[in-house]
Scaffold this motif. Structure first.
Motif, PDB file in Angstrom:
ATOM      1  N   SER A 120      41.080 -44.342  12.345  1.00  0.00           N
ATOM      2  CA  SER A 120      39.832 -45.095  12.171  1.00  0.00           C
ATOM      3  C   SER A 120      39.958 -46.160  11.085  1.00  0.00           C
ATOM      4  O   SER A 120      39.152 -47.072  11.028  1.00  0.00           O
ATOM      5  N   ASN A 121      40.993 -46.065  10.269  1.00  0.00           N
ATOM      6  CA  ASN A 121      41.202 -47.092   9.246  1.00  0.00           C
ATOM      7  C   ASN A 121      42.384 -48.005   9.587  1.00  0.00           C
ATOM      8  O   ASN A 121      42.857 -48.758   8.737  1.00  0.00           O
ATOM      9  N   ASP A 147      45.226 -48.151  -0.495  1.00  0.00           N
ATOM     10  CA  ASP A 147      44.237 -49.188  -0.808  1.00  0.00           C
ATOM     11  C   ASP A 147      43.229 -49.344   0.329  1.00  0.00           C
ATOM     12  O   ASP A 147      42.037 -49.547   0.095  1.00  0.00           O
ATOM     13  N   THR A 148      43.725 -49.242   1.550  1.00  0.00           N
ATOM     14  CA  THR A 148      42.823 -49.334   2.701  1.00  0.00           C
ATOM     15  C   THR A 148      41.796 -48.195   2.658  1.00  0.00           C
ATOM     16  O   THR A 148      40.593 -48.398   2.854  1.00  0.00           O
ATOM     17  N   LEU A 149      42.288 -46.989   2.385  1.00  0.00           N
ATOM     18  CA  LEU A 149      41.378 -45.844   2.326  1.00  0.00           C
ATOM     19  C   LEU A 149      40.398 -45.990   1.169  1.00  0.00           C
ATOM     20  O   LEU A 149      39.198 -45.691   1.295  1.00  0.00           O
ATOM     21  N   LYS A 150      40.924 -46.476   0.050  1.00  0.00           N
ATOM     22  CA  LYS A 150      40.050 -46.632  -1.128  1.00  0.00           C
ATOM     23  C   LYS A 150      38.917 -47.605  -0.813  1.00  0.00           C
ATOM     24  O   LYS A 150      37.757 -47.361  -1.152  1.00  0.00           O
ATOM     25  N   ALA A 151      39.273 -48.694  -0.123  1.00  0.00           N
ATOM     26  CA  ALA A 151      38.246 -49.689   0.228  1.00  0.00           C
ATOM     27  C   ALA A 151      37.195 -49.078   1.150  1.00  0.00           C
ATOM     28  O   ALA A 151      36.031 -49.493   1.148  1.00  0.00           O
ATOM     29  N   ALA A 152      37.620 -48.054   1.914  1.00  0.00           N
ATOM     30  CA  ALA A 152      36.665 -47.386   2.812  1.00  0.00           C
ATOM     31  C   ALA A 152      35.948 -46.232   2.115  1.00  0.00           C
ATOM     32  O   ALA A 152      35.193 -45.477   2.739  1.00  0.00           O
ATOM     33  N   GLY A 153      36.215 -46.059   0.826  1.00  0.00           N
ATOM     34  CA  GLY A 153      35.539 -45.003   0.068  1.00  0.00           C
ATOM     35  C   GLY A 153      36.131 -43.621   0.274  1.00  0.00           C
ATOM     36  O   GLY A 153      35.468 -42.602   0.030  1.00  0.00           O
ATOM     37  N   MET A 162      49.453 -43.070  -8.464  1.00  0.00           N
ATOM     38  CA  MET A 162      48.899 -42.195  -7.420  1.00  0.00           C
ATOM     39  C   MET A 162      47.654 -41.464  -7.905  1.00  0.00           C
ATOM     40  O   MET A 162      46.735 -41.193  -7.128  1.00  0.00           O
ATOM     41  N   LEU A 163      47.656 -41.128  -9.173  1.00  0.00           N
ATOM     42  CA  LEU A 163      46.511 -40.395  -9.722  1.00  0.00           C
ATOM     43  C   LEU A 163      45.227 -41.232  -9.665  1.00  0.00           C
ATOM     44  O   LEU A 163      44.135 -40.703  -9.834  1.00  0.00           O
ATOM     45  N   GLY A 164      45.384 -42.520  -9.428  1.00  0.00           N
ATOM     46  CA  GLY A 164      44.218 -43.390  -9.283  1.00  0.00           C
ATOM     47  C   GLY A 164      43.538 -43.269  -7.922  1.00  0.00           C
ATOM     48  O   GLY A 164      42.537 -43.937  -7.673  1.00  0.00           O
ATOM     49  N   TYR A 165      44.069 -42.433  -7.034  1.00  0.00           N
ATOM     50  CA  TYR A 165      43.525 -42.335  -5.671  1.00  0.00           C
ATOM     51  C   TYR A 165      43.069 -40.904  -5.341  1.00  0.00           C
ATOM     52  O   TYR A 165      42.968 -40.518  -4.192  1.00  0.00           O
ATOM     53  N   LEU A 166      42.794 -40.117  -6.367  1.00  0.00           N
ATOM     54  CA  LEU A 166      42.511 -38.687  -6.139  1.00  0.00           C
ATOM     55  C   LEU A 166      41.073 -38.414  -5.710  1.00  0.00           C
ATOM     56  O   LEU A 166      40.162 -39.184  -6.028  1.00  0.00           O
ATOM     57  N   ASN A 167      40.893 -37.261  -5.105  1.00  0.00           N
ATOM     58  CA  ASN A 167      39.558 -36.710  -4.870  1.00  0.00           C
ATOM     59  C   ASN A 167      38.884 -36.461  -6.226  1.00  0.00           C
ATOM     60  O   ASN A 167      39.534 -35.975  -7.170  1.00  0.00           O
ATOM     61  N   ALA A 168      37.597 -36.761  -6.309  1.00  0.00           N
ATOM     62  CA  ALA A 168      36.887 -36.658  -7.596  1.00  0.00           C
ATOM     63  C   ALA A 168      36.861 -35.225  -8.114  1.00  0.00           C
ATOM     64  O   ALA A 168      36.820 -34.992  -9.325  1.00  0.00           O
ATOM     65  N   THR A 191      38.178 -35.550   4.958  1.00  0.00           N
ATOM     66  CA  THR A 191      37.485 -36.220   3.852  1.00  0.00           C
ATOM     67  C   THR A 191      38.457 -36.732   2.796  1.00  0.00           C
ATOM     68  O   THR A 191      38.038 -37.263   1.771  1.00  0.00           O
ATOM     69  N   ALA A 192      39.758 -36.580   3.038  1.00  0.00           N
ATOM     70  CA  ALA A 192      40.780 -37.212   2.196  1.00  0.00           C
ATOM     71  C   ALA A 192      41.957 -37.541   3.102  1.00  0.00           C
ATOM     72  O   ALA A 192      42.141 -36.916   4.152  1.00  0.00           O
ATOM     73  N   GLY A 193      42.747 -38.532   2.684  1.00  0.00           N
ATOM     74  CA  GLY A 193      43.802 -39.029   3.557  1.00  0.00           C
ATOM     75  C   GLY A 193      45.039 -38.149   3.627  1.00  0.00           C
ATOM     76  O   GLY A 193      45.424 -37.675   4.702  1.00  0.00           O
ATOM     77  N   PHE A 194      45.667 -37.939   2.476  1.00  0.00           N
ATOM     78  CA  PHE A 194      46.967 -37.271   2.422  1.00  0.00           C
ATOM     79  C   PHE A 194      46.946 -36.132   1.405  1.00  0.00           C
ATOM     80  O   PHE A 194      46.184 -36.174   0.433  1.00  0.00           O
ATOM     81  N   THR A 195      47.845 -35.180   1.573  1.00  0.00           N
ATOM     82  CA  THR A 195      48.118 -34.241   0.482  1.00  0.00           C
ATOM     83  C   THR A 195      49.605 -33.976   0.443  1.00  0.00           C
ATOM     84  O   THR A 195      50.257 -33.800   1.473  1.00  0.00           O
ATOM     85  N   SER A 196      50.156 -34.027  -0.779  1.00  0.00           N
ATOM     86  CA  SER A 196      51.585 -33.784  -0.977  1.00  0.00           C
ATOM     87  C   SER A 196      51.734 -32.313  -1.317  1.00  0.00           C
ATOM     88  O   SER A 196      51.344 -31.873  -2.396  1.00  0.00           O
ATOM     89  N   MET A 197      52.278 -31.561  -0.406  1.00  0.00           N
ATOM     90  CA  MET A 197      52.264 -30.106  -0.607  1.00  0.00           C
ATOM     91  C   MET A 197      53.413 -29.460   0.145  1.00  0.00           C
ATOM     92  O   MET A 197      53.998 -30.071   1.036  1.00  0.00           O
ATOM     93  N   GLY A 198      53.725 -28.262  -0.229  1.00  0.00           N
ATOM     94  CA  GLY A 198      54.684 -27.490   0.535  1.00  0.00           C
ATOM     95  C   GLY A 198      54.076 -27.142   1.882  1.00  0.00           C
ATOM     96  O   GLY A 198      52.845 -27.164   2.059  1.00  0.00           O
ATOM     97  N   ASP A 199      54.938 -26.778   2.814  1.00  0.00           N
ATOM     98  CA  ASP A 199      54.405 -26.593   4.161  1.00  0.00           C
ATOM     99  C   ASP A 199      53.710 -25.254   4.370  1.00  0.00           C
ATOM    100  O   ASP A 199      53.281 -24.949   5.486  1.00  0.00           O
TER     101      ASP A 199
END
Ligand code: GAL
Length: 446
Positions: free
Chosen positions: A189-190, A208-214, A270-276, A294-302
């Motif tokens: 959708s983005n 940045d695209t996601l950030k612009a979309a809130g 990256m920390l500038g794009y976190l969930n509040a 409600t969030a784009g990505f998460t960097s995590m183990g599988d």
């Protein structure tokens, strides 16, 4: 004890070389395959999984309490119960991602002479420093020979399971630590298309695209310190590449390289794009944001994939390696030990026989989100995520993790955890870098 790519490849090659007929024979020999999210388990025990006269109970200690973790553990318990139906299983799991609470609780028990019958540990430095050097673990040489594990596990995994060539843990599941999960609908959708790999620049364009979309681009469960450390280590790997990343663990002077500074700056960005609400969420709460869109990505183990499966959101989620880290596999491998003075030694050994078996590992893995630690298993039942992880594990450079205890000894790990908590609140690149380097140098100096 750094994992060696060549030796891991040998194991993968052995799997590839396994005759198809043998794999098929293994598959058909499985009497009652249990349904799994990925298909059916296969594999024939190399040797009996129940030996001796069982005692009344079996206490297994772990930190597997989240949706996917608990579901995976239940599969292992069911496999054990199939062979020892009269044994009462005591699940002594202590909640807290990456063992944050469990490891401390276990230390108290071990120091007090109250060992459970088996406990979960990571391979590598955690196994060696926390458990083998203090004398808490029994050698498993005979069990490895009996069960054929010296060829079932790839050499790199065997190396990480052993101290001075003696095995002390039975590896169960192999997790990729540098997975980067995303919500497919949000990307579509983005207008963001995620390819087979993602560069750091591509990530920031998407962010940045996601950030612009809130929409927060990065979901972090900062209540689990390990999650912030994992975001850092994956960014370190994605910036440095595997060779320079591996060099950090043997040579503390490498922490003063420009690449490290660049990685820390990228981490800060990256920390500038976190969930509040990052400080309030655990790793699985952060994964939920991605699963629910409600969030784009998460960097995590599988293990996060296992959690998506447990919550029924896996169809919403896509995956790629953490930006810049394609070609590397952060191997986070869990296993179980045999304590000195296990209260129920027959059951403890039978638990290990079961947990190390191809059938149990193949059943367990899709629930847990990992691939089996054994590489002599039939992969045809694997789900799409596992197919991807297994193929990558066979070809990528395998590297260790700070967050999960394989790369550094516990005091260095703790120093990095503390510094990372501070950095997330107030990012100061030079302070962070110097603090970590100092801890690494102190450890090297003994
Ligand atoms: C890791 C462990 C995984 C998973 C994760 C989150 O340390 O290896 O099995 O449990 O923590 O708790």
């Amino acid at each position: 004890m750094a994992t060696n790519r060549r030796t891991l490849l040998k194991g993968a090659a052995a799997l590839a070389a396994m005759p198809i007929g043998l794999r098929a024979a293994q598959a058909s020999a499985q009497s009652t395959p249990a349904a799994t999210p990925g298909g059916t388990p296969v594999g024939t025990p190399a040797a009996p999984l129940v030996v001796g006269t069982p005692e009344a109970s079996l206490e297994v200690f772990s930190w597997w309490t989240s949706g996917g973790e608990a579901a995976g553990l239940e599969q292992l318990f069911a496999a054990f119960a199939a062979g020892s139906p009269a044994v009462g299983i005591v699940n002594a799991a202590v909640a807290g991602g990456a063992g944050s609470n469990a490891q401390a609780a276990l230390q108290t028990r071990l120091v007090g002479g109250q060992a459970p019958d088996s406990w979960q540990t990571h391979l590598g430095r955690e196994l060696q420093s926390r458990y083998v050097e203090p004398g808490y673990c029994q050698p498993l040489t005979d069990l490895f020979a009996e069960q054929g594990w010296n060829t079932a596990f790839p050499q790199g995994v065997l190396d990480q399971s052993s101290v001075d060539g003696v095995p002390y843990v039975v590896p169960v599941g192999n997790h990729r630590g540098n997975a980067f999960f995303y919500n497919k609908t949000l990307m579509e959708s983005n207008g963001i298309s995620v390819g087979d790999t993602m560069t750091i620049d591509e990530f920031f364009t998407a962010a940045d695209t996601l950030k612009a979309a809130g929409v927060p681009a990065v979901a972090l469960g900062g209540r689990d310190t390990f999650a912030s450390v994992q975001l850092f280590e994956n960014t370190l790997l994605g910036t440095l590449g595997p060779d320079a990343y591996i060099a950090l663990w043997d040579d503390p002077s490498q922490w003063s390289s420009d690449g490290v500074t660049q990685a820390i700056e990228t981490f800060a960005r990256m920390l500038g794009y976190l969930n509040a609400d990052q400080a309030a969420l655990t790793w699985d709460g952060a994964a939920d944001l991605v699963g629910q869109g409600t969030a784009g990505f998460t960097s995590m183990g599988d293990w996060a994939y296992g959690d998506f499966v447990a919550k029924g959101t896996e169809a919403n989620v896509g995956w790629v390696t953490h930006p810049g880290s394609a070609g590397s596999f952060v191997a986070v491998i869990d296993g179980f030990t045999l304590p000195v003075g296990a209260p129920d030694p027959v059951n403890a050994s039978n638990w290990l026989r079961t947990a190390g078996s191809a059938a149990a590992q193949t059943t367990f893995a899709p629930y847990k989100g990992c691939i089996p630690a054994r590489t002599d298993v039939d992969t045809s039942s694997f789900n799409a995520y596992q197919q991807w992880a297994a193929a990558d594990f066979a070809t990528a450079v395998s590297v260790p993790s700070i967050a999960h205890g394989t790369a550094v000894i516990p005091p260095v790990q703790q120093a990095i955890f503390d510094a990372t908590v501070q950095f997330v609140v107030s990012p100061d690149t030079e302070t962070y870098r110097v603090t970590i380097q100092q801890a690494a140098e102190d450890a090297a100096a003994g």
